[in-house]
Design an enzyme around this catalytic site. Structure first.
Site, PDB file in Angstrom:
ATOM      1  CB  CYS A  48     -13.332   7.317  19.897  1.00  0.00           C
ATOM      2  SG  CYS A  48     -14.307   7.113  18.411  1.00  0.00           S
ATOM      3  CE  LYS A  51      -8.141   7.285  19.748  1.00  0.00           C
ATOM      4  NZ  LYS A  51      -8.341   7.477  18.334  1.00  0.00           N
ATOM      5  CE1 TYR A 180      -8.429   7.255  14.187  1.00  0.00           C
ATOM      6  CE2 TYR A 180      -8.752   7.337  11.822  1.00  0.00           C
ATOM      7  CZ  TYR A 180      -9.245   7.092  13.077  1.00  0.00           C
ATOM      8  OH  TYR A 180     -10.535   6.690  13.237  1.00  0.00           O
ATOM      9  CG  HIS A 439       1.476  35.607  27.684  1.00  0.00           C
ATOM     10  ND1 HIS A 439       2.322  35.004  26.771  1.00  0.00           N
ATOM     11  CD2 HIS A 439       2.245  36.018  28.717  1.00  0.00           C
ATOM     12  CE1 HIS A 439       3.554  35.062  27.238  1.00  0.00           C
ATOM     13  NE2 HIS A 439       3.546  35.664  28.423  1.00  0.00           N
TER      14      HIS A 439
HETATM   15  C1  FAD Z   1      -9.350   1.924  16.827  1.00  0.00           C
HETATM   16  C2  FAD Z   1     -10.287   3.020  16.378  1.00  0.00           C
HETATM   17  C3  FAD Z   1     -10.130   4.291  16.884  1.00  0.00           C
HETATM   18  C4  FAD Z   1     -10.981   5.306  16.481  1.00  0.00           C
HETATM   19  N1  FAD Z   1     -10.790   6.556  16.993  1.00  0.00           N
HETATM   20  C5  FAD Z   1     -11.608   7.552  16.620  1.00  0.00           C
HETATM   21  C6  FAD Z   1     -11.449   8.856  17.168  1.00  0.00           C
HETATM   22  O1  FAD Z   1     -10.543   9.098  17.974  1.00  0.00           O
HETATM   23  N2  FAD Z   1     -12.306   9.818  16.789  1.00  0.00           N
HETATM   24  C7  FAD Z   1     -13.323   9.571  15.896  1.00  0.00           C
HETATM   25  O2  FAD Z   1     -14.092  10.481  15.598  1.00  0.00           O
HETATM   26  N3  FAD Z   1     -13.495   8.351  15.341  1.00  0.00           N
HETATM   27  C8  FAD Z   1     -12.660   7.342  15.692  1.00  0.00           C
HETATM   28  N4  FAD Z   1     -12.853   6.094  15.167  1.00  0.00           N
HETATM   29  C9  FAD Z   1     -13.908   5.901  14.147  1.00  0.00           C
HETATM   30  C10 FAD Z   1     -15.299   5.736  14.783  1.00  0.00           C
HETATM   31  O3  FAD Z   1     -15.239   4.714  15.749  1.00  0.00           O
HETATM   32  C11 FAD Z   1     -16.316   5.410  13.709  1.00  0.00           C
HETATM   33  O4  FAD Z   1     -16.247   6.375  12.689  1.00  0.00           O
HETATM   34  C12 FAD Z   1     -17.734   5.380  14.278  1.00  0.00           C
HETATM   35  O5  FAD Z   1     -17.845   4.432  15.303  1.00  0.00           O
HETATM   36  C13 FAD Z   1     -18.730   5.067  13.154  1.00  0.00           C
HETATM   37  O6  FAD Z   1     -20.015   4.946  13.690  1.00  0.00           O
HETATM   38  P1  FAD Z   1     -21.111   4.059  12.936  1.00  0.00           P
HETATM   39  O7  FAD Z   1     -22.396   4.279  13.639  1.00  0.00           O
HETATM   40  O8  FAD Z   1     -21.054   4.297  11.482  1.00  0.00           O
HETATM   41  O9  FAD Z   1     -20.624   2.545  13.104  1.00  0.00           O
HETATM   42  P2  FAD Z   1     -20.194   1.719  14.389  1.00  0.00           P
HETATM   43  O10 FAD Z   1     -19.919   2.565  15.546  1.00  0.00           O
HETATM   44  O11 FAD Z   1     -19.130   0.802  13.899  1.00  0.00           O
HETATM   45  O12 FAD Z   1     -21.491   0.881  14.743  1.00  0.00           O
HETATM   46  C14 FAD Z   1     -21.989  -0.127  13.906  1.00  0.00           C
HETATM   47  C15 FAD Z   1     -22.674  -1.157  14.782  1.00  0.00           C
HETATM   48  O13 FAD Z   1     -23.458  -2.006  13.961  1.00  0.00           O
HETATM   49  C16 FAD Z   1     -23.402  -3.312  14.496  1.00  0.00           C
HETATM   50  N5  FAD Z   1     -23.820  -4.226  13.421  1.00  0.00           N
HETATM   51  C17 FAD Z   1     -23.170  -4.500  12.276  1.00  0.00           C
HETATM   52  N6  FAD Z   1     -23.917  -5.321  11.510  1.00  0.00           N
HETATM   53  C18 FAD Z   1     -25.064  -5.567  12.195  1.00  0.00           C
HETATM   54  C19 FAD Z   1     -26.243  -6.327  11.925  1.00  0.00           C
HETATM   55  N7  FAD Z   1     -26.401  -6.980  10.768  1.00  0.00           N
HETATM   56  N8  FAD Z   1     -27.216  -6.351  12.852  1.00  0.00           N
HETATM   57  C20 FAD Z   1     -27.080  -5.677  14.026  1.00  0.00           C
HETATM   58  N9  FAD Z   1     -26.002  -4.939  14.336  1.00  0.00           N
HETATM   59  C21 FAD Z   1     -25.007  -4.879  13.412  1.00  0.00           C
HETATM   60  C22 FAD Z   1     -21.965  -3.452  14.950  1.00  0.00           C
HETATM   61  O14 FAD Z   1     -21.828  -4.468  15.923  1.00  0.00           O
HETATM   62  C23 FAD Z   1     -21.688  -2.069  15.508  1.00  0.00           C
HETATM   63  O15 FAD Z   1     -21.948  -2.010  16.893  1.00  0.00           O
HETATM   64  C24 FAD Z   1     -12.027   5.042  15.552  1.00  0.00           C
HETATM   65  C25 FAD Z   1     -12.190   3.757  15.034  1.00  0.00           C
HETATM   66  C26 FAD Z   1     -11.335   2.760  15.433  1.00  0.00           C
HETATM   67  C27 FAD Z   1     -11.516   1.372  14.877  1.00  0.00           C
END
Ligand code: FAD
Length: 463
Positions: A48, A51, A180, A439
């Site tokens: 996000c 981007k 997206y 407006h």
């Molecule tokens: C290009 C792009 C643009 C996006 N734009 C938007 C947007 O505009 N708005 C929006 O709401 N969402 C957006 N998203 C989606 C958003 O980034 C994700 O939904 C969000 O980051 C999910 O959070 P999370 O905590 O599930 O996982 P993540 O943020 O992916 O975090 C997971 C973390 O776990 C770590 N990890 C994995 N395995 C291990 C392990 N075994 N041990 C230790 N660490 C580990 C990874 O390195 C990572 O840092 C975008 C995604 C992408 C790829």
């Protein structure tokens, strides 16, 4: 003497994991969190945030052009990709620090290491070569781009991760995908002056969004100069003698580009995580299966965010983390609410949307009213830019409940955030009608569309 080293151990320091760790630590729980790459996760490091910074960068050429109608003369502008990447890197490094500090300031232990489960209460911290134990374990390991290994020449392709740090701005790029991420990057690269082609196997980009917006965005992107080829896939990618790439399409055409980017969906990070050892069940694409409260089939192991493949958005991962804290540590079970999530596509023009698309509403409701307005936004009058805005409200004719609100145009994401409150609150069209307009704004259209543009009865458009 406590039975475990931690009350909670979180694997994954992204949007969901950091929030769960920080808030739990602030409650006085003993919390550890492991991140294998960089704290902040996908959203901050390669999603996000960078981007949106790139979106801003790519909008300047149109601002320069538009300024002429307002009396400005701008020297021929020049763009430096490396400056953008370096400035972006500085900003995400700042945010990364804040994410880590947030956990530590709340009293949690942050570990820079890959972590895997050894059993249902034991975690191996790989870089430290030691194990820790925890009463509750949260898996928030997110997802990664689908590598599309079946595509011959996939090794020549980049994904969104690499797109943020390319050493050089390509002259030409081909992007595969219709979601997206593909659409946003097509607009980013085009705006930065890259010859851009988007190929998508479906009939129209951005499935699941309202069809009106999808078509109008498609047309507008093409008018800007982005080539979009639907119903098409790659058959192979080959490196040419001159270092560029040939992208072979199944229909026979060959596109030449400096970079080919695949944005074909994301897969959950659950391989080699020790899930089998802990007895945690996974679904069809490897996602961790959870109940309504984000609990896996193993009572003390939870999962939130993209790794569960529910709604892959940052605010959703954060909301799931907050619900987890209520459920696990405050004796107040709260199930995450995935209904009516407002969202944006940072395309150019932007999409903002909340609630049901017209097609989805027509499937679920007998009688719907559609309020639709297309117009040239005021900012494009003097600029002369030939770009229209689209706004749409979908209303259940029986209850007058507003089921969906959709915008294509400048600031659509900002508007969707506020409309999200109205839809979440269950407001009716009558509530919209008795709201005074602001407006002159584009958003005033939402409270001045008094008469339906057409009705849809039993799935058929009338009027
Ligand atoms: C290009 C792009 C643009 C996006 N734009 C938007 C947007 O505009 N708005 C929006 O709401 N969402 C957006 N998203 C989606 C958003 O980034 C994700 O939904 C969000 O980051 C999910 O959070 P999370 O905590 O599930 O996982 P993540 O943020 O992916 O975090 C997971 C973390 O776990 C770590 N990890 C994995 N395995 C291990 C392990 N075994 N041990 C230790 N660490 C580990 C990874 O390195 C990572 O840092 C975008 C995604 C992408 C790829």
């Amino acid at each position: 003497m406590a039975r475990y080293d931690y009350d909670l151990f979180v694997i994954g320091g992204g949007s969901g994991g950091v929030r769960a760790a920080r808030v739990s630590a602030a409650l006085g729980k003993r919390v550890g969190i492991a991140e294998e790459y960089r704290f902040g996760g996908t959203c901050v490091i390669r999603g996000c945030v960078p981007k949106k910074l790139f979106v801003y960068a790519s909008q300047f050429p149109e601002h320069f052009e538009d300024s002429a109608g307002y009396g400005w003369t701008v020297e021929p502008p020049r763009f430096d990709w490396r400056t953008l990447v370096a400035n972006k890197d500085r900003e995400i490094a700042r945010l990364e620090g804040l994410y880590r500090q947030g956990v530590e300031n709340a009293g949690g232990d942050a570990f820079q290491t890959r972590a895997v489960l050894v059993d249902r209460h034991t975690i191996l911290l790989e870089s430290e070569n030691r194990t820790v134990t925890a009463d509750q374990i949260m898996i928030a390991t997110g997802g990664r781009p689908n590598p599309h290994l079946a595509l011959p020449g996939h090794e020549h392709c980049i994904f969104s991760n690499e797109a943020f740090d390319l050493p050089e701005l390509p002259k030409a790029i081909v992007i595969a995908g219709g979601g997206y991420i593909a659409v946003e990057f097509a607009n980013i690269f085009h705006g930065l002056g890259v010859h851009t082609t988007l190929i998508y196997r479906g009939k129209e980009i951005l499935s699941r969004f309202d069809m009106d917006l999808r078509r109008m965005l498609h047309e507008t992107m093409e008018k800007k100069g982005i080539r979009i080829i639907c119903h098409e896939i790659f058959s192979a990618i080959e490196r040419r003698g001159d270092g560029r790439l040939d992208a072979y399409l199944q229909g026979g055409e060959v596109l030449v580009a400096d970079q080919v980017m695949l944005a074909l969906g994301r897969i959950p990070n659950t391989e080699d995580l020790g899930l089998e050892a802990a007895g945690v069940e996974r679904g069809k694409i490897g996602e961790i299966l959870v109940d309504d409260y984000s609990r896996s089939n193993v009572e003390n192991i939870w999962a939130i965010g993209d790794v569960t493949n529910r709604v892959q958005l940052t605010p959703v991962a954060i909301h799931e983390a907050m619900c987890f804290v209520e459920t696990a540590f405050k004796n107040n079970p709260v199930a995450p609410d995935h209904d009516c999530v407002a969202t944006a596509v940072f395309s150019q023009p932007e999409i903002g949307t909340v609630g049901l698309s017209e097609d989805e509403a027509a499937r679920r409701f007998h009688d719907i009213e559609v309020y639709r307005a297309t117009f040239r936004p005021m900012r494009h009058t003097l600029s002369g830019r030939d770009e229209k805005m689209l706004m749409k409200l979908i209303v259940d004719a029986q209850t007058r409940l507003v089921l969906g609100a959709h915008i294509l145009g400048p600031d659509a994401g900002e508007m969707a955030q506020l409309l999200g409150i109205s839809l979440k609150a269950g407001l009716t069209k009558d509530d919209f009608d008795r709201t005074m307009a602001v407006h002159p704004t584009a958003a005033e259209e939402f409270v001045t569309m008094y008469k339906p543009s057409y009705l849809v009865k039993n799935g058929e458009r009338v009027g």
